[in-house]
Design an enzyme around this catalytic site. Structure first.
Site, PDB file in Angstrom:
ATOM      1  N   ILE A 101       0.836  -1.201   0.000  1.00  0.00           N
ATOM      2  CA  ILE A 101       0.000   0.000   0.000  1.00  0.00           C
ATOM      3  C   ILE A 101       0.873   1.255   0.000  1.00  0.00           C
ATOM      4  O   ILE A 101       1.866   1.323   0.724  1.00  0.00           O
ATOM      5  CB  ILE A 101      -0.862   0.029   1.288  1.00  0.00           C
ATOM      6  N   CYS A 102       0.475   2.261  -0.788  1.00  0.00           N
ATOM      7  CA  CYS A 102       1.081   3.593  -0.687  1.00  0.00           C
ATOM      8  C   CYS A 102      -0.043   4.630  -0.820  1.00  0.00           C
ATOM      9  O   CYS A 102      -1.202   4.318  -0.582  1.00  0.00           O
ATOM     10  CB  CYS A 102       2.197   3.797  -1.708  1.00  0.00           C
ATOM     11  N   ARG A 103       0.295   5.832  -1.205  1.00  0.00           N
ATOM     12  CA  ARG A 103      -0.720   6.883  -1.287  1.00  0.00           C
ATOM     13  C   ARG A 103      -1.644   6.684  -2.479  1.00  0.00           C
ATOM     14  O   ARG A 103      -2.855   6.770  -2.355  1.00  0.00           O
ATOM     15  CB  ARG A 103      -0.047   8.263  -1.363  1.00  0.00           C
TER      16      ARG A 103
END
Length: 99
Positions: A62-64
């Site tokens: 997961i990231c932005r």
């Protein structure tokens, strides 16, 4: 090809499924909220933390917005790990978060 996951992640968590989440954002981004149960390992620290990962386990990265997590997925995939990229990242996440 990198496997992807979207809204189905929220469903899995609501159903109580055990999923391994790794948030690769920077500290200040994570301070705004993470998905409960996610492990925070910044993108730049992934190569030094390979001992955390198990080749028999699938990890959701997961990231932005999904860009950095895609790059981390590509790297881990090359190392022989099972990964899925959370498309749209935290920008599209509508589920619960914790600080």
């Amino acid at each position: 090809m990198i496997e992807e996951i979207t809204e189905e992640l929220k469903q899995k968590l609501e159903n109580g499924e055990k999923v391994e989440l790794v948030d690769v954002r920077e500290d200040e981004e994570v301070a705004e909220g993470m998905i409960p149960g996610a492990k925070h390992i910044k993108m730049g620290e992934i190569p030094d933390n390979l001992e955390y990962f198990d080749k028999d386990t699938e990890y959701i990265i997961i990231c932005r917005s999904g860009g950095r997590s895609f790059n981390v997925c590509a790297y881990l995939d090359d190392q022989g790990y099972k990964v899925r990229n959370m498309v749209g990242g935290m920008m599209n996440w509508t589920g619960e978060t914790k600080r």
